[in-house]
Design a protein around this motif. Sequence first.
Motif, PDB file in Angstrom:
ATOM      1  N   SER A   2       0.876  -1.033  -0.039  1.00  0.00           N
ATOM      2  CA  SER A   2      -0.216  -0.094   0.041  1.00  0.00           C
ATOM      3  C   SER A   2       0.901   1.357   0.048  1.00  0.00           C
ATOM      4  O   SER A   2       1.969   1.195   0.093  1.00  0.00           O
ATOM      5  CB  SER A   2      -0.924   0.063   1.199  1.00  0.00           C
ATOM      6  N   TYR A   4       1.233   5.284   1.714  1.00  0.00           N
ATOM      7  CA  TYR A   4       1.021   6.071   2.824  1.00  0.00           C
ATOM      8  C   TYR A   4       1.065   7.594   2.509  1.00  0.00           C
ATOM      9  O   TYR A   4       1.988   7.838   1.479  1.00  0.00           O
ATOM     10  CB  TYR A   4       1.982   5.703   4.045  1.00  0.00           C
ATOM     11  N   ASN A  21      -8.553   8.564  -2.079  1.00  0.00           N
ATOM     12  CA  ASN A  21      -8.689   7.383  -1.059  1.00  0.00           C
ATOM     13  C   ASN A  21      -8.146   6.310  -1.369  1.00  0.00           C
ATOM     14  O   ASN A  21      -8.164   5.148  -0.808  1.00  0.00           O
ATOM     15  CB  ASN A  21     -10.196   7.169  -0.867  1.00  0.00           C
ATOM     16  N   GLN A  22      -7.035   6.269  -2.559  1.00  0.00           N
ATOM     17  CA  GLN A  22      -6.184   5.111  -2.825  1.00  0.00           C
ATOM     18  C   GLN A  22      -5.342   4.816  -1.758  1.00  0.00           C
ATOM     19  O   GLN A  22      -4.600   3.683  -1.573  1.00  0.00           O
ATOM     20  CB  GLN A  22      -5.741   5.133  -3.958  1.00  0.00           C
ATOM     21  N   SER A  24      -3.837   3.955   1.630  1.00  0.00           N
ATOM     22  CA  SER A  24      -4.339   3.200   2.565  1.00  0.00           C
ATOM     23  C   SER A  24      -3.853   3.685   3.884  1.00  0.00           C
ATOM     24  O   SER A  24      -4.555   3.294   5.078  1.00  0.00           O
ATOM     25  CB  SER A  24      -4.018   1.802   2.539  1.00  0.00           C
ATOM     26  N   LYS A  49     -12.478   7.241   7.311  1.00  0.00           N
ATOM     27  CA  LYS A  49     -11.891   5.938   6.498  1.00  0.00           C
ATOM     28  C   LYS A  49     -11.517   4.932   7.681  1.00  0.00           C
ATOM     29  O   LYS A  49     -10.650   5.070   8.317  1.00  0.00           O
ATOM     30  CB  LYS A  49     -10.579   6.410   5.765  1.00  0.00           C
ATOM     31  N   ASN A  51     -10.897   1.963   7.952  1.00  0.00           N
ATOM     32  CA  ASN A  51      -9.574   1.105   7.972  1.00  0.00           C
ATOM     33  C   ASN A  51      -8.263   1.758   7.879  1.00  0.00           C
ATOM     34  O   ASN A  51      -7.293   1.180   7.426  1.00  0.00           O
ATOM     35  CB  ASN A  51      -9.906   0.185   6.742  1.00  0.00           C
ATOM     36  N   ILE A  52      -8.286   3.192   7.821  1.00  0.00           N
ATOM     37  CA  ILE A  52      -7.054   3.752   7.630  1.00  0.00           C
ATOM     38  C   ILE A  52      -6.100   3.379   8.630  1.00  0.00           C
ATOM     39  O   ILE A  52      -6.122   3.128  10.010  1.00  0.00           O
ATOM     40  CB  ILE A  52      -6.958   5.428   7.738  1.00  0.00           C
ATOM     41  N   ASP A  53      -4.806   3.350   8.190  1.00  0.00           N
ATOM     42  CA  ASP A  53      -3.663   2.930   8.878  1.00  0.00           C
ATOM     43  C   ASP A  53      -2.854   3.955   9.175  1.00  0.00           C
ATOM     44  O   ASP A  53      -2.005   4.523   8.289  1.00  0.00           O
ATOM     45  CB  ASP A  53      -2.756   1.617   8.007  1.00  0.00           C
ATOM     46  N   ASN A 239       5.452  -1.359   0.971  1.00  0.00           N
ATOM     47  CA  ASN A 239       4.880  -0.087   0.836  1.00  0.00           C
ATOM     48  C   ASN A 239       5.783   1.005   0.831  1.00  0.00           C
ATOM     49  O   ASN A 239       6.982   1.155   0.882  1.00  0.00           O
ATOM     50  CB  ASN A 239       4.304   0.211   2.330  1.00  0.00           C
ATOM     51  N   SER A 335      -0.417   0.921  -6.841  1.00  0.00           N
ATOM     52  CA  SER A 335      -1.445  -0.272  -6.913  1.00  0.00           C
ATOM     53  C   SER A 335      -1.401  -1.012  -8.049  1.00  0.00           C
ATOM     54  O   SER A 335      -1.510  -2.286  -8.096  1.00  0.00           O
ATOM     55  CB  SER A 335      -2.844   0.371  -6.694  1.00  0.00           C
TER      56      SER A 335
END
Lengths: 390, 285
Positions: A2, A4, A21-22, A24, A49, A51-53, A239, A335
């Motif tokens: 992913s 950042y 929003n791609q 993560s 979001k 699920n945001i990390d 990442n 991606s």
Amino acid sequence: MSTYHQIGHDSESMIVEPQLNQFSGAILSPVNYSLNDTISQCARFRSAKPNIDIIFDPQLYVPSANRGELQHWPHKPNDIDTADQSSLEWWKATTIKIIDVCQSFKPAGLCSPAFLPRTFDDAYYNLLVDIGDVTAQQLKDNAVLKDETRPFLTALVGLIDLGRSQRYLQVGSILSRYSGKDIYLVFVDEEKPRNERSDSGALEGAARLIRVLSQSGFRITVGFTSSEMVLWKAAGAANVATGKFFNLRRFTRGRWDEEESSGGRNIPYWFEPALLAFIREADIRRYIKEFPIDPSHDANPFSKSILENLDAPEQKAWVANSWRQFLYWFAHCESTIGNDFAKCTGMISNAVDTWHVVKGAKLRFEEERNNGDWVRAWDIVLNELDRRPD
Amino acid sequence: MAASINTPEQLARKICANQGLTFIGEVGAGAFKQTFHVKRHHDDLALKLIIRGIDKARVDREIAALMVCNHPNICRLLETGSIDDGANSVIYLIEEFLPGGTLSDHLANGCLQHAKIIQLAVKLTEAIAHLAEHRITHRDIKPDNIMFRADGMPVLVDLGIARHLEASSLTRTFLMQGPGTPLYASPEQLVNDKNLIDWRSDQFSLGVTLSYAAIGVHPFAENASLEHTVERVANRLPATDHFKKVANEHGLDALVKMVETWPVKRFARPAMLLAAWRDNSGRTA
């Protein structure tokens, strides 16, 4: 795998923009935002979001630099300008403070603190690993964060140094002593703003470092990257992280001496994937008269908006869209290419070919060093990676 | 150091008398130690006397390392003490008795069978994993330092040059005067690169040991010259094609990874090495 978004000056709103929003995850900035701002940011990001990390980088890199909001954060040691930074005991006390402060916003990841050394020698890398292990252990022992926050070893690595024969194996052998899984890798050099990294020997060493660490089972997140992230992905980085200004600047010591809070100069650039280059407004006009732009622009809403704006009778400032155009490309490109070596090679080969045609047509861009020489170096790096094992 | 008054055997007999042990006989002598077979009631024990020089630091290291270890494949230290020998004080260790001999003894009859190699690799990996948990590197794994219990269970012995990673480097001592065997040492030990010495150095030495035990070759040997072989390791030249071929033919390609010259290319975690041997019988995947 992913991408950042490294939050910088006045860029928090981009984290929750639907068209970006791609990404993560987000890497928080204590330099640009206060602790209270950060707590609010995290709540908003998670609401928009779920699920945001969210990763926290404590950013204690350069003690003497202008540190913006950082100076008011509780984790900044009062003696940072005078302390012996080679002392693990001092870092142990510092990581306790960092973990304390993290309890108020519970990041999903915490980068171990690190400082920019005078020289990137083995003792320095060893200390980084020790600090990383201490951070990991303290997180594990923390009742609030032990199940919330995963540790990252922050490894600031001298890029030019990696050009030395087998240096990446020495550095990799030390870093791989780290007891955790995640490494936050930042390459440090003194490349000037707007110049692309083009030392093929150093870049090859950096790519090989990523490859040996990834093959050893570490999950590598390369921070502070720009379009050269294609090299890191080809080498196996899981990442990659970027921010709105990484089209302009690198992780250099000088970067931290600048007025960090000002966010840099406001010159808009168009990122052209077909060239893997950032070009200025007048260059776009010249370029699109003679050459097709990259097909990836079709899906990039910011490319369309910029082009429409350039044709509009009353043109608006488009610097904010230029950041977004690059960020959109960055996340979508990552991606698409994943760790597919052939796709990465193809992208760079295509850029080499396009530059060849552009030069053949005697088209010149405004910035003197915007001549595509770096894509040739990047092509050499991937060729060497393919040709010769580590 | 003043001259000894007693012979080692006389000292051993005195210790036995003081400690209520029964003296059985001499087992063997190393560079620094002389070992005797003794008994307490019906239990067989090894009495080790430090007989040459006063390498107290070395003895202290071994005792410190053994005191924190509690693993079935690491030799059990039961007691330590000292006995006066005129002006000298002689340190002794009482350990479990290992009647099965050394791996070197076993290899005198030829290479071991595949199943035995797997058992050896699994058990010794568990031992070095245990040491790694305590941040200890053995630093002298070789056939002479692997012994067997009566039931055939392998046991790692002689932690005399083991070190806690926090301690200062001992590598130069190891090379210049110590009993460590360069033939089994990793490149980072040979070139005294203390920044790189950790459990993966033991992994390398175990890899060389297992190569000898399984296929009878040193991974880096091009000819019969031991100096040439050690030189190749120190210079981080690759393992020989012959070794790689034979290891692969024996289904033991894990050995090739264990003896990579850079630690980052070896197994990164003890659990990974263990999986290669326990789950994949010596294959890397």
